[in-house]
Structure formats: C-alpha cells, structure tokens
Design a protein around this motif. Structure first.
Motif, PDB file in Angstrom:
ATOM      1  N   VAL A 591      -7.732  60.812  28.484  1.00  0.00           N
ATOM      2  CA  VAL A 591      -8.474  61.026  27.262  1.00  0.00           C
ATOM      3  C   VAL A 591      -7.624  60.573  26.093  1.00  0.00           C
ATOM      4  N   VAL A 592      -8.280  60.036  25.058  1.00  0.00           N
ATOM      5  CA  VAL A 592      -7.591  59.624  23.841  1.00  0.00           C
ATOM      6  C   VAL A 592      -7.713  60.758  22.832  1.00  0.00           C
ATOM      7  N   SER A 593      -6.585  61.364  22.491  1.00  0.00           N
ATOM      8  CA  SER A 593      -6.589  62.477  21.541  1.00  0.00           C
ATOM      9  C   SER A 593      -5.194  62.640  20.963  1.00  0.00           C
ATOM     10  N   ALA A 594      -5.156  63.075  19.709  1.00  0.00           N
ATOM     11  CA  ALA A 594      -3.880  63.348  19.052  1.00  0.00           C
ATOM     12  C   ALA A 594      -3.469  64.805  19.207  1.00  0.00           C
ATOM     13  N   ASP A 595      -4.323  65.642  19.807  1.00  0.00           N
ATOM     14  CA  ASP A 595      -4.034  67.068  19.940  1.00  0.00           C
ATOM     15  C   ASP A 595      -3.261  67.318  21.229  1.00  0.00           C
ATOM     16  N   PRO A 596      -2.018  67.767  21.145  1.00  0.00           N
ATOM     17  CA  PRO A 596      -1.234  67.992  22.377  1.00  0.00           C
ATOM     18  C   PRO A 596      -1.701  69.183  23.198  1.00  0.00           C
ATOM     19  N   ALA A 597      -2.655  69.977  22.667  1.00  0.00           N
ATOM     20  CA  ALA A 597      -3.138  71.129  23.423  1.00  0.00           C
ATOM     21  C   ALA A 597      -4.021  70.715  24.602  1.00  0.00           C
ATOM     22  N   ILE A 598      -4.526  69.484  24.599  1.00  0.00           N
ATOM     23  CA  ILE A 598      -5.359  69.014  25.718  1.00  0.00           C
ATOM     24  C   ILE A 598      -4.443  68.672  26.878  1.00  0.00           C
ATOM     25  N   ARG A 599      -4.638  69.374  27.988  1.00  0.00           N
ATOM     26  CA  ARG A 599      -3.769  69.215  29.139  1.00  0.00           C
ATOM     27  C   ARG A 599      -4.283  68.148  30.111  1.00  0.00           C
ATOM     28  N   SER A 600      -5.579  68.155  30.380  1.00  0.00           N
ATOM     29  CA  SER A 600      -6.130  67.207  31.354  1.00  0.00           C
ATOM     30  C   SER A 600      -7.625  67.063  31.136  1.00  0.00           C
ATOM     31  N   VAL A 601      -8.191  66.046  31.754  1.00  0.00           N
ATOM     32  CA  VAL A 601      -9.625  65.796  31.731  1.00  0.00           C
ATOM     33  C   VAL A 601     -10.025  65.221  33.080  1.00  0.00           C
ATOM     34  N   ARG A 602     -11.204  65.574  33.548  1.00  0.00           N
ATOM     35  CA  ARG A 602     -11.735  65.027  34.794  1.00  0.00           C
ATOM     36  C   ARG A 602     -13.240  65.186  34.800  1.00  0.00           C
ATOM     37  N   ASN A 603     -13.884  64.490  35.703  1.00  0.00           N
ATOM     38  CA  ASN A 603     -15.331  64.644  35.893  1.00  0.00           C
ATOM     39  C   ASN A 603     -15.573  65.292  37.243  1.00  0.00           C
TER      40      ASN A 603
END
Length: 827
Positions: A591-603
């Motif tokens: 995922v493209v994000s500037a927030d370091p709180a996002i750990r992972s993404v999946r479907n």
C-alpha cells in the motif's frame, strides 16, 4: 455595347462628379398608370442630374422584342423629377432597350450623355407573374454537350490509376511518349496516381464503415449499435475487499493505491520514495480504494463469542453472530470478512482452508453483555463481559458452516481449540486501475478551411463560413479502465451486491479540465453519448478502438458544446486491463501511504468482476434485435415478466384492480429462498418496476398467500431397519429445509410457485426412495385445519392463482404446515 453586370458601380459616381449626365433608372407604369389603356405604355426615365432639355419623341429609340416589335414613343414630357415617355404600344416578356439619340429639329445634344449611361434595358412585364421558366428561351442556343472521355471508372488502385492517366495522355498528347520515371510528366502522373489511391481507399473505407455488418472499426460498430438502443460495453474493472492491519487508528483517503506482491518490497511504500519509483518497472497490478475509511487497531482481528460452549460453529445460511468485546466503533455498513484461521482437525494455520472465507456487510450492531461471561475466561473472573451482536442481510447469508472451536486429541490428551474462525475488520473496497494524468492533449486548433459565402445576390456575398478544425485528441495511457458506478455514501445493502457489477453500466472514470488563459478551469463531463446533450453542455464521449487506443469526441454546438479555439485540456483517468484485475486471494500486499501506523494490507477474498470488452462480433449479432426487448409495462403479463428479471424474485403474478379513482396494478412476488416480503424489499421491487410503469397506473407490491398443508403418511419399515431412523429421514425429506445428504426437502421454498398444484404421486416416490421403507400410504392430504378427503381421492390438491403450497414441518410454527409419519414394522 457591353452587357456587363457589375456590383460596384464606380462609373455612375464618376459621371455624377463630371460635366456629363446619364440615365439613372427607368420605371414602367403598370397598375399605377392613369388609365387602364395606359398600362405598360408610360415610361418614367430618371437621370443622375436634371433631365437634358429638348427631348422629343424622335430622340427616343426603343429596340428589342420577340413577338411585339416596332414599339416607339408618341409623346415626351417633363415631370418634376423624370422624363415621361408615352409609347404607342406595350411590349412582350422579352428585354427591350431605351436609348436617347440625336434627331433633326431637336435641341437635344447626345454628347451631353455618357455613352455607357445613354441607354437602359428594361422589361414591360416586371410586375407580371408567369408560370414559364425564362431560362428555357436560351436552351436552343446552348452549346452541344461535350463528349466525356472514355475512362475506366473501375480503376481503384495505384497501378490502374497510373495506367489510366498514361493511356489518356497518349490520346490527348500523342507526341508525348516519354516513360522514364525521372521525367517530370511521369512523376506528376505517379503523384496523382498515389493521391487517387489514397482517396479511393477513403471512399472504400467510408462505404465499409457505413454498415454494421461490414464495419471494421470498433467505434463504427459502437455508433451503429447505439442507433438501435444497444450499448457496446467496454468491460468493467475488478473489485476487491482489502484488509488493513494498523498499530493505531488511521484515516485512509479515497484513491489510496495498493499493489500486488513485489518481491523484496516493504508492505508500506512511502510517497516519493525510491521504492515507489521502482514500482512501474516491476509491473504489479494496481488497485485504488473507492471510499474514505477510518481504520481501528481494535478491528484488526475479531473473535467470536460462543457463550462458554465448546465445539461451536456458525451454520450455513446464518445472518447473525456475536463478537467478543465492546466494539463501539463498529457501525452499520461496515464490512467484515469471516476466515478460517486454523484447521479444525490439525490446529495449524497453514492447513486452514483458503476457500472458507466470506464477506458480510453489517445491517445491525448492538452492544451487549454476557452476565456470566467472566466465568469462561482463563483465569475465570466473576461478573459480566462485554459482547457485540451483529447482523447482516440474507444476501450475505453464509454459504457454508464456519467452526468457531474444536477439540483436538494429541497423545491421548484432549485440547480445546479456540478461534478456528475469526472475523477481520478494517475492510475497505478497492477496484482495479492506476490513476494517470495526461497533459498532452494539445490545443484546440483554429479553422483552416472556409466555406464560400452563399446567397442569391452575387453583389452581397457575405462572409465565408469557417469550418471548425477537427479536435479528437488521443489519450496517451491505455487501456482505459471502465468502472461501475459506486456511491460511498449510499453503498449497496450487502457485501455480495457490492462485488456484483454490470459491464453495461460501467463508464470511463475520465475527469477532463479545460484550461484557457485568463479564465478559471472548467470541468467537462463524460457521457455515454451526446444525443441528449444540450448545445451549451460541456459534455464529451470516450471512444476506444480494438487496439486499446482511446479518443475523446466533443459536441458540435447542437449536441454538446464544441471546445473553444485555443483551449487546452488536462485529463485524469485510470488505466488497466479489465481481466488482469481478477487476482487471487492474498495477492495484494503493498500500500502507498505516509502513515507508519499501517502495518500490512491484503485481500482475503479474490478480486472479482473484471470483464473484458464486448467483442464486435457479439454486438453484430445482438444489436439488430436489441430493440425487441420490452421496456414498458402495459399488460399484467408485462409486469410479471419484468418483475421476474429482478435478481431476488423467483416468480411474479400481476392483476389490475379499480381502487376507486384509478387503476392499480398489484404485483405479487415470490422471493427467492422463501424470504419474507417486507416493506424494504417491496419498495426495492417497486423502484425496479417504476421506469416501466404505464402513466396513470398506481403500483403496489405484495407477497403471495401461503397455504399450509397437512399430510399424514403411514409407512411400513423393512425388518432390518429402525423405525426411529426412518421417521427421522422422512421428517427431514418432507420439510422445507435441507436433507442430511445436503439436498433440498420436498417443500423447499423455490420448488412451488403461484397456483402450482400438489400431487400425491411425487410424495409417494420420495417416500419410497427413503432407505428402509417397504411401503407407504398417505392417509391425510389436505389444507391445514380444513378437513377434506377430495384431494386424497383425486390425488391432487389445487391452489388458487396467488396461492403457494407450504409445509415447513417446524414444531415451533405448525401454522406453516405439518407432516406426520406413522412408522410400523422394522425394529
């Protein structure tokens, strides 16, 4: 004398400024003559200056005439502003000429008149109408028609054009025999042959593209199909539910990009980073979120609450469950995904069945407490524990059972296995396609061609009409994504409906901005066509060819506005091949994000719904009969047919009734799966039918009248079978639920429709098919609470037009039908 017709009469002005005089114009007195006998026999001659003195009838010479000749002046007098000439006769329809000449005994000096203005041509019949064509009088004197050269008009290519011109030159210039390619004449011939070949190709292309059956360009097929109200769709992109894990609460904006797996890349790519710059070269599939979302750390992974019981499962067809904890941030409209996290037989996460995953959209969230829930904790505590009850629509009913807990035995020791199935929150809808900004559309050019001025008067030609230059810019990125409409503020009622898309409804997400110096940017709207666009509407159409190249077509100031000269455009759109977006589960991991709180993404679930563009061959077959589709409801049968096209309606019946002031059509529908016809569903069906309703008719939607059955059967069991087993099997078969082998009962909701009679013979066949049944006899076959032996005698129980047979065999609801089995024999 010269018979010129000139628009700029400069000589008249020059004579007026000189010492000479001249004739200005001549009037023929017709209806305004003093007497009827003087009609067309009095001429009023006006001069540029005061009339010359001394004019007598001898100075007036009148020539011309076809049928009437010899017209002469018999009197000349001077009026206030003209010389009045009286004639001995009037003339015919031909042109005559009046001229002043010298005469003996007259003081008139012809030298005082300008030679060009000493005469005037006129017609006696200027005020007379005639049915004859004056141009026919000149037909006899027209030159003979020229003989056309002997040219082969079947010549259509370069070689035939070249040979045709060489043969023609041999006829008109026999001495020219040069055939050297370097010769100027041969070079010109070959140049014209090349131009003729290009024009011939264009003519053939126009003729080919003029018909649906022969058109080779996709745009041509699309436009032909539109004429018969058929839309050639360009496919639709895929959609996927993304699950985000976060360390703290995060706000994720719409349009955030996610990519399929790229080896060696982190799960989160910061905007502007070197890792993000390397993404295009790695070629992943791109998805973008379709809604703003707030992600909560408490929703990363949710556990089901089983109220202390063990080896529990969520059965197939469930529409509610209970979660552990007080999830006060969980709301109606959120999507959860149920997933088997552990294999119930082995207890390992790697053995979990990846197919046992299901998405639901919540329709109700209730915070509650389990009063003794603390006693089931490890270690146990006294008191209540918070829980959250959730519900979802029947459209999202679970297709299979989800085990919540299991018991494992390892080395003779039993172990309780919890969280076999878990729920994942922080689910965000995304669709396939990468955003693209195109600033290379170019400037709207100025016209280079002009139509000559048109008009009957050659002296007032007017201004030439400019021909607007063609402006049909091509988008640099391809292939263009087409997406189905989606409103984040009004999402579909279920997760299943969210993933269902129709390619016929998909539109290209192109945002076009007009840029002109000194003016504010203006937005243009994309339309499927410009047929309904007003002349000043800033609309445009996207047209895609078979090779994926995409062009923008604007209006012509009749259907849609023409883009202004000198304007430039900036286009924002998305690119991606539709079917490549149907990626497998867990394929998306960046995922493209500037927030370091996002750990992972999946479907967790596969992306679905990506459909390739419709083929031209399919459109050629389907378009000619598209207009035969019924798009209005006039008769009761029309309402029934249209209602049955609704995805949730199994059968429909309609009837007209006079309700006192107008006719009302009552549409009775049977819902799939036997679900209740509640107010929400009735309103959805009514909205679905509203576009087809005939004006002046009211529309009401209601449910069928269910008829509860009462059936009693006497069964003889085989000696080697237990009576209890046979009774249990019969009770399961003669119900509306599922049988032990996964089949449907005899009275499953979708098996009976309006007015369908119930026959005895199929009931006997089902009973005899039960293992262990030796013989069976139906002893009671009637409507519940209405004893009647006629159906048992005739073997048929009739239903009225809007009635549907029902037998749920549910002890809690005996009013929904009862089946009794009296089993004898056996063990």
């Amino acid at each position: 004398m010269n018979a010129y017709v000139c628009c700029d009469e400069k000589r008249r002005a020059a004579v007026a400024a000189s010492t000479l005089n001249g004739i200005d114009y001549l009037e023929v007195l017709d209806a305004d003559a003093p007497t009827p006998a003087d009609r067309q026999r009095i001429l009023r001659v006006h001069f540029l200056k005061p009339a010359p003195p001394g004019l007598t009838p001898a100075n007036v010479i009148i020539t011309g005439g076809d049928r009437i000749t010899g017209v002469s002046a018999d009197d000349v007098s001077y009026g206030a502003d003209a010389v009045v000439v009286h004639l001995n006769a009037y003339g015919d329809f031909s042109t005559y000429r009046l001229q002043f000449v010298a005469a003996s005994g007259s003081a008139f000096n012809p030298a005082s008149l300008d030679p060009q203005l000493s005469f005037v041509d006129f017609s006696f019949k200027a005020a007379c109408s005639t049915e004859f064509d004056p141009a026919r009088r000149f037909a006899a004197s027209a030159p003979p028609p020229r003989l056309a050269p002997n040219i082969d008009y079947l010549a259509k290519d370069y070689n035939s054009f070249r040979q045709l011109m060489l043969d023609r030159l041999s006829t008109v210039a026999p001495r020219w025999t040069e055939r050297n390619p370097a010769d100027l004449g041969v070079a010109l011939v070959e140049l014209f042959a090349h131009v003729g070949d290009l024009l011939s190709y264009r003519q053939d292309a126009v003729a080919t593209e003029a018909y649906l059956g022969t058109a080779r360009r996709r745009v041509s097929v699309r436009r032909h199909a539109r004429l018969v109200d058929y839309f050639l769709h360009e496919g639709v992109n895929a959609r996927a539910f993304l699950h985000f894990e976060v360390d703290s609460d995060v706000v994720l904006k719409q349009g955030a990009q996610a990519y399929t797996a790229m080896p060696g890349q982190a799960a989160r790519l910061a905007p502007g980073s070197d890792a993000l710059a390397r993404v295009p070269a790695m070629g992943p599939e791109t998805f973008e979120t379709m809604e703003d979302a707030t992600l909560f750390a408490a929703h990363n992974r949710l556990s089901f609450h089983t109220f202390g019981d063990g080896r529990c499962r969520l059965p197939a067809g469930a529409t509610s469950a209970t979660l552990k904890g007080s999830l006060d941030k969980l709301k109606v409209g959120d999507v959860l995904i149920f997933q088997e996290a552990l294999n119930p037989r082995t207890g390992h996460s790697g053995d979990a069945d990846p197919a046992r995953r299901w998405a639901v959209r919540l329709t109700k969230v209730t915070l509650d407490q389990d009063p003794i829930g603390g006693s089931f904790l490890t270690p146990p505590i006294a008191g209540a524990t918070p829980i959250t009850r959730i519900e979802w629509s029947r459209d999202d009913a679970t297709p299979f059972a989800f085990p919540f807990s299991a018991s494992l035995t390892s080395n003779g020791v039993a172990k309780q296995l919890d969280d076999v199935t878990v729920a994942f929150g922080n689910i965000v809808l995304a669709d396939h396609g990468a955003s693209f900004i195109d600033q290379t559309l170019g400037e709207v050019p100025a016209p280079k061609l002009f139509r000559p001025p048109s008009g009957a008067d050659p002296c007032t030609p007017g201004e030439p009409t400019p021909i607007p230059a063609r402006y049909r810019p091509r988008l640099r990125g391809s292939p263009l994504v087409h997406a189905a409409p989606y409103d984040p503020l009004l999402p579909p009622p279920s997760a299943a409906a969210t993933l269902r898309t129709k390619p016929e409804e998909a539109t290209p997400p192109v945002a076009l901005t007009e840029l002109r110096a000194g003016q504010q940017p203006a937005a243009w709207k994309v339309r499927r066509d410009l047929l309904a666009s007003e002349a000043e509407a800033a609309d445009f159409v996207v047209e895609t060819e078979s090779d994926g190249s995409t062009y923008l077509r604007f209006g012509d100031d009749v259907h849609g506005q023409r883009p202004p000269q000198g304007a430039t455009f900036e286009a924002r759109y998305r690119v991606g091949e539709a079917t490549r977006g149907n990626v497998a589960a867990d394929a998306i991991s960046h995922v493209v994000s500037a927030d370091p709180a996002i750990r992972s993404v999946r479907n967790p679930l596969p992306a679905q719904g990506g459909v390739a563009p419709e083929s031209m061959e399919h459109a050629r077959r389907a378009a000619p009969i598209a207009f035969r589709v019924q798009r209005r409801a006039v008769t009761a049968e029309d309402y029934e047919t249209l209602a049955e096209t609704h995805p949730e309606v199994l059968r429909a019946a309609a009837a007209f009734r006079w309700t006192g002031s107008w006719s009302t059509v009552f549409v009775t529908v049977e819902r799939r799966g036997g679900a209740a016809i509640d107010a929400d569903f009735a309103n959805r069906v009514r909205v679905f039918l509203e576009p087809y309703r005939l004006a002046g008719h009211d529309l009401q939607v209601n449910g069928p009248k269910y008829v509860a059955l009462e059936i009693e059967m006497r069964v003889i069991a085989k000696p080697d079978h237990f009576r209890s087993d046979i009774e249990q099997a019969l009770m399961a078969v003669f119900s509306s639920g599922l049988t032990p082998d996964g089949g449907r009962g005899v009275f499953s909701p979708d098996k009976f429709v309006f007015g369908q009679a119930v026959y005895l013979s199929p009931l006997y066949a089902v009973a005899q098919a039960v293992d262990g049944v030796a013989a069976a006899q139906v002893t009671k076959f009637q409507r519940r609470g209405r004893p009647d032996a006629r159906a048992l005698v005739t073997g048929k129980l009739d239903m009225a037009r809007l009635e549907i047979a029902r037998l749920d065999n549910d002890p809690d609801f005996p009013e929904r039908g009862v089946f009794r089995a009296i089993v004898e024999g056996g063990k």
